[in-house]
Design a protein around this motif. Structure first.
Motif, PDB file in Angstrom:
ATOM      1  N   ASN A 147       2.965   1.803  -3.381  1.00 34.72           N
ATOM      2  CA  ASN A 147       3.994   2.799  -3.683  1.00 34.72           C
ATOM      3  C   ASN A 147       4.425   2.597  -5.118  1.00 34.72           C
ATOM      4  O   ASN A 147       4.248   1.527  -5.688  1.00 34.72           O
ATOM      5  CB  ASN A 147       5.225   2.553  -2.802  1.00 34.72           C
TER       6      ASN A 147
ATOM      7  N   ARG B 222       7.100  -3.497   4.599  1.00 30.99           N
ATOM      8  CA  ARG B 222       6.184  -2.813   5.527  1.00 30.99           C
ATOM      9  C   ARG B 222       4.980  -2.212   4.782  1.00 30.99           C
ATOM     10  O   ARG B 222       3.887  -2.766   4.811  1.00 30.99           O
ATOM     11  CB  ARG B 222       6.967  -1.734   6.299  1.00 30.99           C
ATOM     12  N   ASP B 223       5.177  -1.131   4.066  1.00 34.77           N
ATOM     13  CA  ASP B 223       4.048  -0.471   3.384  1.00 34.77           C
ATOM     14  C   ASP B 223       3.441  -1.444   2.366  1.00 34.77           C
ATOM     15  O   ASP B 223       2.223  -1.509   2.191  1.00 34.77           O
ATOM     16  CB  ASP B 223       4.550   0.794   2.661  1.00 34.77           C
TER      17      ASP B 223
ATOM     18  N   HIS C  61       2.798   7.198  -3.625  1.00 34.50           N
ATOM     19  CA  HIS C  61       1.951   6.067  -4.048  1.00 34.50           C
ATOM     20  C   HIS C  61       1.531   6.347  -5.491  1.00 34.50           C
ATOM     21  O   HIS C  61       1.506   7.499  -5.935  1.00 34.50           O
ATOM     22  CB  HIS C  61       0.766   5.914  -3.094  1.00 34.50           C
TER      23      HIS C  61
ATOM     24  N   HIS D 199       7.891  10.048  -1.036  1.00 37.84           N
ATOM     25  CA  HIS D 199       7.203   8.761  -0.797  1.00 37.84           C
ATOM     26  C   HIS D 199       5.889   8.826  -1.581  1.00 37.84           C
ATOM     27  O   HIS D 199       4.901   9.390  -1.107  1.00 37.84           O
ATOM     28  CB  HIS D 199       6.965   8.625   0.714  1.00 37.84           C
TER      29      HIS D 199
HETATM   30 MG    MG Z   1       2.834   4.833   2.325  1.00 43.68          MG
END
Ligand code: MG
Ligand code: HMG
Length: 302
Positions: free
Chosen positions: A249, A15-16, A209, A207
């Motif tokens: 990420n 997804r990301d 990045h 989370h």
């Molecule tokens: Mg993200």
């Protein structure tokens, strides 16, 4: 220091990691990536999002992907749903968990989901209610908890405010996201601390990045507070379409190496994970973004 002995990783690569990819990525490739991640021992995978295909064209195949993955028991498959329309589409595909996503920054909320923070909570409330009624778990992503591409530094109090709103509408657990990877350990800890005013430690995940190369340090800083849930992306894929210049990420391989090196269990087979990263990197036609994968691959050849 209260380091956890076990960490649960949620791979958000499908997804990301892929949402911002400009070249078309066939649904079959995403399905194969999910298969490889679960085979490597990932027990939580963020598969796709049910958002407007005009806003995020790469996720337009959400139904194809979710209906084609071969589910393994014991693995939780999550998807992003910004509103009831997204939830109603997602529920057909039986996700284990849905994710509503808000921001600690007003400007980012507007750019990402086209509404204010307060309006976003109004939109999320019926989604959360419907999901819980259907027996689907609910997570809340909180973007820009340390910095925003439009507003700059974000005060920890604003993270606390958002976490409180998420808790009020019944969101079960939340992600403290450094969307643009500008955070450093003490700032990330301050954002987590404010979140802990509304959620227990088991319900908070990191989370991060890795735009500024701080994500592993931030992970360690969160671990030191007792956080034991983290999101990461195989091969370090990714970036948000509404956070210009933000890279992926932190690579799952890098986090696994850090954790195993500290004697913290993940249940993940690092070699198999590196193979999953090689697979998706080859499909995208570029080298892996994981430093650990590069080092291990060089050793394999040598
Ligand atoms: Mg993200
Ligand atoms: P909007 O334009 O305000 O929505 O978008 P609207 O309700 O006015 O509807 C406009 C059109 O969109 C209509 O279609 C709707 O049917 C359609 P039209 O009549 O024009 O043909 N629509 C939808 N279509 C499919 N699925 C839906 C949906 N909702 C409306 N769910 C909206 C609001 C939220 C939909 C839009 O802004 C959007 O899709 N944004 C995408 C945001 C996104 O996916 N960002 C990336 C994920 S977040 C992220 O990466 C951060 C995270 O990783 C944490 C971190 O790192 O910070 C989680």
């Amino acid at each position: 220091m209260k380091l956890p002995s076990r960490v649960q990783l949620i791979d958000v690569g499908p997804r990301d990691g892929l949402q911002n990819e400009k070249q078309p990525v066939p649904a079959a490739t995403k399905v194969e990536l999910v298969r490889r991640l679960q085979a490597a021992g990932l027990r939580e995978i963020e598969v796709t999002s049910y958002v407007s295909p005009k806003w995020v064209p790469q996720m337009a195949d959400n139904h194809d992907v979710m209906s084609s993955i071969q589910r393994q028991s014991g693995v939780r498959y999550s998807v992003l749903t910004p509103n009831l329309k997204g939830f109603e589409a997602a529920v057909q595909d039986k996700p284990d968990e849905i994710v509503v996503f808000g921001a600690a920054s007003e400007a980012f909320s507007q750019k990402n989901i086209n509404c204010s923070i307060a309006e976003s909570i109004e939109r999320f409330a019926p989604v959360v209610e419907a999901a819980l009624a259907a027996g689907i778990r609910v997570r809340g992503a909180m973007s820009c908890t340390v910095g925003c591409p439009y507003e700059g530094e974000i005060a920890p109090e604003r993270v606390g405010y958002l976490a409180g709103l998420m808790a009020d509408i019944g969101v079960q657990r939340v992600d403290v996201a450094d969307t643009i990877g500008v955070g450093t350990p003490r700032k990330v800890q301050a954002a987590i601390e404010m979140t802990l005013k509304h959620y227990g430690i088991d319900a908070v995940s990191g989370h991060f990045h890795d735009t500024y190369g701080q994500a592993l340090s931030n992970t360690l800083a969160a671990l030191e507070m007792g956080v034991w849930n983290f999101q990461s992306s195989v091969a370090g894929l990714g970036g948000c379409p509404y956070a210009k210049g933000a890279t992926g990420n932190v690579a799952t391989e890098d986090v696994v190496y850090l954790l195993h090196g500290m004697g913290i269990e993940t249940g993940i087979d690092l070699d198999a994970l590196v193979d999953a990263g090689v697979y998706i990197s080859e499909q995208l036609g570029r080298p892996t973004g994981s430093r650990v994968a590069r080092a291990l691959l060089a050793k394999r050849v040598g």
